[in-house]
Write a protein that holds these residues in place. Structure first.
Motif, PDB file in Angstrom:
ATOM      1  N   TYR A  87       0.840  -1.171  -0.223  1.00  0.00           N
ATOM      2  CA  TYR A  87       0.058   0.033   0.059  1.00  0.00           C
ATOM      3  C   TYR A  87       0.875   1.380   0.094  1.00  0.00           C
ATOM      4  O   TYR A  87       1.591   1.313   0.988  1.00  0.00           O
ATOM      5  N   ALA A  88       0.795   2.008  -0.997  1.00  0.00           N
ATOM      6  CA  ALA A  88       1.363   3.414  -1.164  1.00  0.00           C
ATOM      7  C   ALA A  88       0.830   4.223  -0.238  1.00  0.00           C
ATOM      8  O   ALA A  88      -0.113   5.024  -0.873  1.00  0.00           O
ATOM      9  N   MET A  89       0.982   4.354   1.015  1.00  0.00           N
ATOM     10  CA  MET A  89       0.407   5.334   1.816  1.00  0.00           C
ATOM     11  C   MET A  89       0.911   7.007   1.837  1.00  0.00           C
ATOM     12  O   MET A  89       2.172   6.921   1.550  1.00  0.00           O
ATOM     13  N   ASN A  90       0.022   7.580   2.327  1.00  0.00           N
ATOM     14  CA  ASN A  90       0.480   9.071   2.478  1.00  0.00           C
ATOM     15  C   ASN A  90       0.913   9.235   3.846  1.00  0.00           C
ATOM     16  O   ASN A  90       0.698  10.242   4.643  1.00  0.00           O
ATOM     17  N   MET A  91       1.799   8.445   4.438  1.00  0.00           N
ATOM     18  CA  MET A  91       2.007   8.540   5.719  1.00  0.00           C
ATOM     19  C   MET A  91       3.546   9.019   5.581  1.00  0.00           C
ATOM     20  O   MET A  91       4.000   9.683   4.649  1.00  0.00           O
ATOM     21  N   ALA A  92       3.704   9.888   6.918  1.00  0.00           N
ATOM     22  CA  ALA A  92       5.124  10.745   7.087  1.00  0.00           C
ATOM     23  C   ALA A  92       6.159  10.095   6.526  1.00  0.00           C
ATOM     24  O   ALA A  92       6.517   8.866   6.591  1.00  0.00           O
ATOM     25  N   SER A  93       7.261  10.766   6.195  1.00  0.00           N
ATOM     26  CA  SER A  93       8.397  10.635   5.764  1.00  0.00           C
ATOM     27  C   SER A  93       9.290  10.465   7.039  1.00  0.00           C
ATOM     28  O   SER A  93       8.674  10.800   7.977  1.00  0.00           O
ATOM     29  N   LEU A  94      10.565  10.285   7.068  1.00  0.00           N
ATOM     30  CA  LEU A  94      11.440  10.427   8.149  1.00  0.00           C
ATOM     31  C   LEU A  94      12.741  11.486   8.140  1.00  0.00           C
ATOM     32  O   LEU A  94      13.870  11.338   8.139  1.00  0.00           O
ATOM     33  N   PRO A  95      11.917  12.824   8.138  1.00  0.00           N
ATOM     34  CA  PRO A  95      13.003  13.850   8.456  1.00  0.00           C
ATOM     35  C   PRO A  95      14.014  13.852   9.606  1.00  0.00           C
ATOM     36  O   PRO A  95      13.558  13.360  10.568  1.00  0.00           O
ATOM     37  N   GLY A  96      15.322  14.444   9.518  1.00  0.00           N
ATOM     38  CA  GLY A  96      15.884  14.468  10.641  1.00  0.00           C
ATOM     39  C   GLY A  96      17.070  13.319  10.569  1.00  0.00           C
ATOM     40  O   GLY A  96      17.591  12.920  11.620  1.00  0.00           O
ATOM     41  N   GLU A 101      -1.908  -2.774  -3.956  1.00  0.00           N
ATOM     42  CA  GLU A 101      -3.082  -2.567  -3.465  1.00  0.00           C
ATOM     43  C   GLU A 101      -3.645  -1.130  -3.418  1.00  0.00           C
ATOM     44  O   GLU A 101      -2.835  -0.155  -3.362  1.00  0.00           O
ATOM     45  N   ASP A 102      -4.632  -0.937  -3.753  1.00  0.00           N
ATOM     46  CA  ASP A 102      -5.329   0.419  -3.532  1.00  0.00           C
ATOM     47  C   ASP A 102      -5.463   1.007  -2.113  1.00  0.00           C
ATOM     48  O   ASP A 102      -6.007   0.403  -1.188  1.00  0.00           O
ATOM     49  N   ALA A 103      -4.883   2.082  -2.081  1.00  0.00           N
ATOM     50  CA  ALA A 103      -4.593   2.902  -0.595  1.00  0.00           C
ATOM     51  C   ALA A 103      -5.426   3.979  -0.510  1.00  0.00           C
ATOM     52  O   ALA A 103      -5.393   4.725   0.442  1.00  0.00           O
ATOM     53  N   SER A 104      -6.372   4.350  -1.264  1.00  0.00           N
ATOM     54  CA  SER A 104      -7.080   5.735  -1.292  1.00  0.00           C
ATOM     55  C   SER A 104      -7.960   5.915  -0.220  1.00  0.00           C
ATOM     56  O   SER A 104      -7.776   7.167   0.306  1.00  0.00           O
ATOM     57  N   GLY A 144      -2.145   9.051  -9.760  1.00  0.00           N
ATOM     58  CA  GLY A 144      -3.452   8.524  -9.509  1.00  0.00           C
ATOM     59  C   GLY A 144      -3.734   7.093  -9.124  1.00  0.00           C
ATOM     60  O   GLY A 144      -3.608   6.758  -7.927  1.00  0.00           O
ATOM     61  N   SER A 145      -3.965   6.193 -10.007  1.00  0.00           N
ATOM     62  CA  SER A 145      -4.130   4.907 -10.017  1.00  0.00           C
ATOM     63  C   SER A 145      -3.051   3.954  -9.255  1.00  0.00           C
ATOM     64  O   SER A 145      -1.755   4.510  -9.380  1.00  0.00           O
ATOM     65  N   THR A 146      -3.194   2.912  -9.031  1.00  0.00           N
ATOM     66  CA  THR A 146      -2.278   2.208  -8.105  1.00  0.00           C
ATOM     67  C   THR A 146      -0.994   1.698  -9.576  1.00  0.00           C
ATOM     68  O   THR A 146       0.324   1.738  -9.127  1.00  0.00           O
ATOM     69  N   GLU A 147      -1.728   1.383 -10.565  1.00  0.00           N
ATOM     70  CA  GLU A 147      -0.623   1.140 -11.707  1.00  0.00           C
ATOM     71  C   GLU A 147       0.189   2.454 -12.276  1.00  0.00           C
ATOM     72  O   GLU A 147       1.369   2.433 -12.331  1.00  0.00           O
ATOM     73  N   GLU A 148      -0.393   3.543 -12.018  1.00  0.00           N
ATOM     74  CA  GLU A 148       0.591   4.996 -12.252  1.00  0.00           C
ATOM     75  C   GLU A 148       1.581   5.035 -11.235  1.00  0.00           C
ATOM     76  O   GLU A 148       2.548   5.457 -11.363  1.00  0.00           O
ATOM     77  N   GLN A 149       1.205   4.734 -10.074  1.00  0.00           N
ATOM     78  CA  GLN A 149       2.214   4.515  -8.797  1.00  0.00           C
ATOM     79  C   GLN A 149       3.376   3.808  -9.054  1.00  0.00           C
ATOM     80  O   GLN A 149       4.547   3.969  -8.883  1.00  0.00           O
ATOM     81  N   LEU A 150       3.048   2.414  -9.556  1.00  0.00           N
ATOM     82  CA  LEU A 150       4.072   1.686  -9.769  1.00  0.00           C
ATOM     83  C   LEU A 150       4.967   2.271 -10.985  1.00  0.00           C
ATOM     84  O   LEU A 150       6.002   2.098 -11.060  1.00  0.00           O
ATOM     85  N   GLU A 151       4.352   2.712 -11.861  1.00  0.00           N
ATOM     86  CA  GLU A 151       5.081   3.175 -13.114  1.00  0.00           C
ATOM     87  C   GLU A 151       5.959   4.517 -12.814  1.00  0.00           C
ATOM     88  O   GLU A 151       7.017   4.452 -13.236  1.00  0.00           O
ATOM     89  N   SER A 152       5.258   5.192 -11.804  1.00  0.00           N
ATOM     90  CA  SER A 152       6.337   6.304 -11.534  1.00  0.00           C
ATOM     91  C   SER A 152       7.576   5.790 -10.597  1.00  0.00           C
ATOM     92  O   SER A 152       8.596   6.520 -10.739  1.00  0.00           O
ATOM     93  N   TYR A 153       7.386   4.818  -9.966  1.00  0.00           N
ATOM     94  CA  TYR A 153       8.476   4.280  -9.259  1.00  0.00           C
ATOM     95  C   TYR A 153       9.393   3.331 -10.245  1.00  0.00           C
ATOM     96  O   TYR A 153      10.860   3.646 -10.263  1.00  0.00           O
ATOM     97  N   ARG A 154       8.960   2.981 -11.424  1.00  0.00           N
ATOM     98  CA  ARG A 154       9.712   2.249 -12.502  1.00  0.00           C
ATOM     99  C   ARG A 154      10.508   3.361 -13.114  1.00  0.00           C
ATOM    100  O   ARG A 154      11.758   3.165 -13.599  1.00  0.00           O
ATOM    101  N   THR A 155       9.876   4.769 -13.327  1.00  0.00           N
ATOM    102  CA  THR A 155      10.431   5.674 -14.253  1.00  0.00           C
ATOM    103  C   THR A 155      11.273   6.810 -13.716  1.00  0.00           C
ATOM    104  O   THR A 155      11.830   7.574 -14.275  1.00  0.00           O
TER     105      THR A 155
END
Length: 408
Positions: free
Chosen positions: A254-263, A318-321, A379-390
């Motif tokens: 799940y590609a979550m909108n959780m916080a990153s880890l600054p610091g 999976e869809d995390a929306s 947008g979609s989960t496939e777009e998410q995966l494609e952004s990781y690929r590219t």
């Protein structure tokens, strides 16, 4: 990264004016044996060997970024500065980095402020700002990396917090967002147990009705296999967990909108730093900028590699929306209350938060206009995966390093 090209370019640019105007961080101590602000040239200096402590293996993304930095400095100093690296926390435990580096056991080490809240309360508090960033890859990560590096470099409060332990920031930046791998499709998340990084992320998963758990990553596989936890989360988890074999027991991503880890980033012993000539400090400052850029490069490459081989890793996207909509509401409220939770080491938390938010917007413009990377939300989960690929195809590490140099 073309380290040799950058090193030679920098050496040609060092001028008398730069050497005369280079300054010290707020509250910086001076070394009685030559000290801060001393002259001298690389050609005249005696060779030195610096100990570097890295929590990860050499072949990990972080380890490869460390190698790029060491190569850069060695080339820029014509071999006058070399390094003795210690991988996989072999010199001391990761959580001991602050004290061990301050004492001189290491000259340079990795650190994460979120894991040492008693000693670095300001950096730990900064973790709450990890939710302030965009929702596109790799643009959102680059925004956060640039904004955090700049904030820490200009914050006297955060710098002094490190100086109090006889270290200074080599560079302190950010990470990709935390995400989620689960044993089964999430469905209704209420009551499911999830390993999280720290307090802020615990609040995020609690907003979903999940139960946060704290345990070392080294115990995660067994905990998932035995049903002690149902899901696992960490910053850069998309890349990290498949490489650890976690997807064998928790394949649902799940590609979550959780916080990153600054610091998190790297520190250098203050006495070591103060012993450097001004010319060497200039080289290390430029090296730090490209080190931070190399770290981004290695994460982006790692995401691309895992995304390209998602099927072989057994990953199911999976869809995390729905979960993200809830987390977005939680994060907005949490950020609005963040100033009230600031430690005493932060003199003006409202101003620091506002500055970070401004920097995120400024780096949004830089990522878009200077790096040419799209910043529209995925947008979609496939777009998410494609952004990781590219992502690796649209990122120019040298250009990003160029943008970071003026911050040091």
């Amino acid at each position: 990264m073309n380290i040799k090209k950058k090193s030679l370019l920098f050496i040609g640019m060092v001028s008398t004016v730069a050497l005369l105007t280079s300054g010290c961080a707020a509250g910086e101590k001076t070394d009685p044996g030559g000290g801060s602000g001393s002259g001298g040239t690389i050609a005249d200096m005696d060779p030195i060997v610096l100990k570097v402590a890295e929590a990860n293996a050499e072949e990990a993304a972080q380890g490869q970024a460390v190698v790029a930095f060491m190569d850069y400095i060695e080339q820029a100093t014509d071999g006058k500065v070399t390094f003795e690296p210690y991988w996989s926390s072999s010199l001391f435990p990761y959580l001991d980095a602050l004290g061990s580096t301050g004492s001189g056991l290491a000259d340079i080490s990795a650190i994460s402020g979120a894991f040492t809240p008693d000693d670095t309360p300001g950096l730990a508090w900064l973790s709450g700002l990890g939710a302030v960033q965009g929702e596109s890859w790799p643009a959102s990560y680059l925004q956060a990396q640039g904004a955090t590096v700049e904030l820490v470099q200009e914050s006297e409060d955060l710098q002094q917090e490190l100086i109090n332990h006889n270290v200074r920031a080599l560079w302190i930046g950010n990470s990709p967002r935390a995400d989620l791998y689960c044993k089964e499709p999430l469905g209704d998340p209420a009551g499911k147990r999830v390993r999280v990084v720290g307090e802020f992320w615990a609040g995020e998963v609690e907003s979903l009705g999940m139960i946060p758990a704290s345990l070392p990553l080294t115990e995660a596989y067994e905990a998932l296999e035995r049903g002690i936890i149902d899901c696992i989360s960490t910053a850069s988890g998309f890349m990290t967990f498949p490489q650890m074999g976690i997807t064998e027991v928790a394949p649902y991503y799940y590609a979550m909108n959780m916080a990153s880890l600054p610091g998190n980033g790297y520190i250098i012993n203050l006495d070591t730093w103060n012993s450097f000539s001004d010319e060497l400090k200039q080289i290390f400052n430029e090296g730090a900028a490209y080190f931070a850029a190399a770290m981004a490069e290695k994460f982006i490459e790692g995401y691309s590699t895992v995304a390209a081989d998602a099927e072989s890793f057994g990953i199911t996207i999976e869809d995390a929306s729905s979960a993200n909509a809830t987390i977005d509401v939680y994060n907005e409220e949490a950020i609005s209350k963040l100033a009230a939770t600031a430690p005493a080491s932060i003199s003006d938390p409202e101003a620091l938060i506002a500055r970070y938010q401004d920097l995120i917007e400024e780096w949004h413009e830089s990522v878009t206009n200077e790096l040419g990377i799209p910043t529209e939300p995925v947008g979609s989960t496939e777009e998410q995966l494609e952004s990781y690929r590219t992502g690796v195809d649209v990122f120019d590490v040298d250009r990003f390093g160029d943008l970071l140099i003026p911050l040091f």
